[in-house]
Write an enzyme that holds these catalytic residues in place. Structure first.
Site, PDB file in Angstrom:
ATOM      1  N   LYS A 107      39.414  45.593  30.699  1.00  0.00           N
ATOM      2  CA  LYS A 107      40.149  44.409  30.241  1.00  0.00           C
ATOM      3  C   LYS A 107      40.749  44.594  28.840  1.00  0.00           C
ATOM      4  CE  LYS A 107      37.863  40.993  33.144  1.00  0.00           C
ATOM      5  NZ  LYS A 107      36.857  41.785  33.884  1.00  0.00           N
TER       6      LYS A 107
HETATM    7  C1  LIG Z   1      36.867  41.782  35.322  1.00  0.00           C
HETATM    8  C2  LIG Z   1      36.168  42.922  35.942  1.00  0.00           C
HETATM    9  C3  LIG Z   1      36.403  43.309  37.286  1.00  0.00           C
HETATM   10  C4  LIG Z   1      37.308  42.522  38.211  1.00  0.00           C
HETATM   11  O1  LIG Z   1      38.671  42.665  37.900  1.00  0.00           O
HETATM   12  P1  LIG Z   1      39.752  41.667  38.536  1.00  0.00           P
HETATM   13  O2  LIG Z   1      41.045  42.065  37.928  1.00  0.00           O
HETATM   14  O3  LIG Z   1      39.317  40.286  38.131  1.00  0.00           O
HETATM   15  O4  LIG Z   1      39.715  41.862  40.013  1.00  0.00           O
HETATM   16  C5  LIG Z   1      35.769  44.441  37.759  1.00  0.00           C
HETATM   17  N1  LIG Z   1      34.913  45.148  36.992  1.00  0.00           N
HETATM   18  C6  LIG Z   1      34.657  44.808  35.714  1.00  0.00           C
HETATM   19  C7  LIG Z   1      33.675  45.614  34.936  1.00  0.00           C
HETATM   20  C8  LIG Z   1      35.262  43.684  35.139  1.00  0.00           C
HETATM   21  O5  LIG Z   1      34.983  43.357  33.874  1.00  0.00           O
END
Ligand SMILES: *Cc1c(COP(=O)(O)O)cnc(C)c1O
Length: 427
Positions: A107
């Site tokens: 993210k």
């Molecule tokens: C947010 C997150 C996801 C999911 O991603 P999306 O884009 O919401 O599908 C998967 N793994 C981790 C470690 C995350 O922080």
């Protein structure tokens, strides 16, 4: 570039307005009016371009002329200032490691890009905007880090007391400057509820905005992961299948945008934990979310994925078209732990629970001769330390960026009620 609301009841807006608003007034998600493929020549010669050049080519049409090229290049440079390696795990399987950023979660890219765009748009305003965000773990750290020191923007993060990991809490509470943390006596849903109430409260004097994954500036730059993987693999492998551990489906949806831009991707697998609304939909055609369940891959404990409507839009809202390029499977915690163990035993690779769900997605889909499977590692195993150490019976050394914050002092304000949040914001 203009954006329309997928609810079709609000006017179209510019990139700038879509970034500042987040959600359209009719509560719909914004979606680009057009997606124009990149030239075949560019894709064929992707190996000759730097990751900054690739990123600029891929992103520029979505920004249009609202951020001048030089400023956009600088934003991109700051957003992707770390590596995105594909690491071989088995003969025909690799993992795309997305955790080399400052908070070791994928993210970081979306949060940093959004922060820089908002900072750019707000640089000449006299009043600061306040980004208000509720987190169950990884989002808060990435947002805090992305916005740290951005002029004109303050960030207030709400997190549930005792419900985030120690590493995650340190990432939220030790930065200072324009970042503040509120420790809420309650669960994640209470934090989320307070944030929603604040957005609707006309007595809040601050200019509030959100930084969650529905924002186009957090969603779209994730398409870059797929370009960077393709750049590394295209000489040896033509038929690439991506398996994406999915929660809100923002990441995989951005991958599909990369495919629309001309990136030759053979197939997408959306791998979920037991929060399986999409896999069930793919089987039955019936979209029926259940209440969300807690799992060891908790960043994916989402029962009603907000970006799935964008995935459907990308396939003209046809489930038959969707099925030709996209499959979805769900896995429980026992299977996830078994996969972590098997990967470690076979390849000595330490996968976190989310990556392991992605790996299971490739196994279930099955790779044909000549296909190469890539599962996305969305977080460093250190972010899910107790689960990883207990499952694999190993010690995971702390990477330097984590080590550095573990000694810092936590600064957070403890609150219980919405009124306490309100007076905090209005003080
Ligand atoms: C947010 C997150 C996801 C999911 O991603 P999306 O884009 O919401 O599908 C998967 N793994 C981790 C470690 C995350 O922080």
């Amino acid at each position: 570039m203009n954006y329309f609301s997928l609810n079709k009841k609000s006017p179209n807006v510019s990139f700038k307005e879509a970034v500042i608003k987040g959600l359209a007034p009719d509560r719909g998600l914004y979606f680009p009016e057009s997606i124009t493929p990149l030239s075949k020549d560019f894709i064929d010669n992707i190996g000759n371009y730097s990751k900054e050049e690739i990123a600029f080519e891929a992103v520029k049409q979505f920004v249009g002329d609202e951020i001048p090229a030089d400023a956009l290049k600088k934003i991109i440079e700051e957003t992707i200032s770390f590596d995105f390696p594909v690491v071989g795990v088995e003969k025909n399987i690799g993992t795309l490691e997305l955790f080399h950023g400052p908070t070791m979660a994928f993210k970081d890219v979306g949060a940093c890009f959004m922060a820089r765009c908002l900072g750019y748009f707000n640089k000449n305003e006299t009043t600061n905007v306040t980004v208000l965000v509720a987190t169950s773990g990884d989002t808060g750290g990435a947002v805090a880090n992305g916005f740290l020191g951005v002029k004109g923007v303050d960030v207030v993060i709400l997190y549930p007391k005792g419900k985030v990991s120690e590493v995650q809490e340190k990432q939220l509470t030790t930065l200072g400057q324009n970042i503040s943390a509120l420790e809420v006596n309650g669960v994640f849903d209470d934090c989320q509820e307070m944030v929603k109430t604040a957005f609707l409260d006309e007595e809040i004097t601050k200019n509030l905005t959100s930084a969650n994954s529905i924002n186009i500036a957090r969603w779209l730059p994730q398409m870059l992961y797929y370009f960077f993987a393709y750049k590394q693999l295209h000489k040896q492998h033509k038929d690439i299948v991506f398996s994406v551990p999915s929660g809100n489906f923002g990441n995989i949806c951005a991958g599909i945008v990369a495919q629309k831009l001309g990136l030759p991707i053979k197939h997408f697998v959306a791998a979920t934990n037991v929060n399986d609304t999409v896999p069930r939909y793919m089987d039955s055609g019936d979209y029926a979310p259940n209440p969300s369940k807690a799992t060891i891959s908790n960043a994916m404990d989402v029962s009603n994925p907000s970006n799935f409507i964008r995935v459907q839009q990308l396939f003209g809202n046809s489930i038959d078209d969707l099925k030709t390029k996209f499959s979805s499977y769900s896995f429980n915690d026992t299977q996830t732990r078994e996969a972590m163990k098997a990967i470690h035993k076979e390849s000595n690779y330490v996968a976190d629970p989310h990556g392991a769900v992605g790996y299971l997605g490739l196994q279930k889909h099955g790779l044909k001769a000549g296909e190469y499977g890539v599962f996305l590692e969305t977080a460093h195993p250190v972010k899910f330390l107790p689960t990883v150490e207990e499952t694999l019976d190993i010690k995971v050394p702390l990477p330097p960026q984590i080590e550095a914050i573990m000694h810092k002092e936590k600064i957070a304000t403890n609150i219980t009620t919405y009124d306490e949040l309100k007076s905090y914001l209005n003080k």
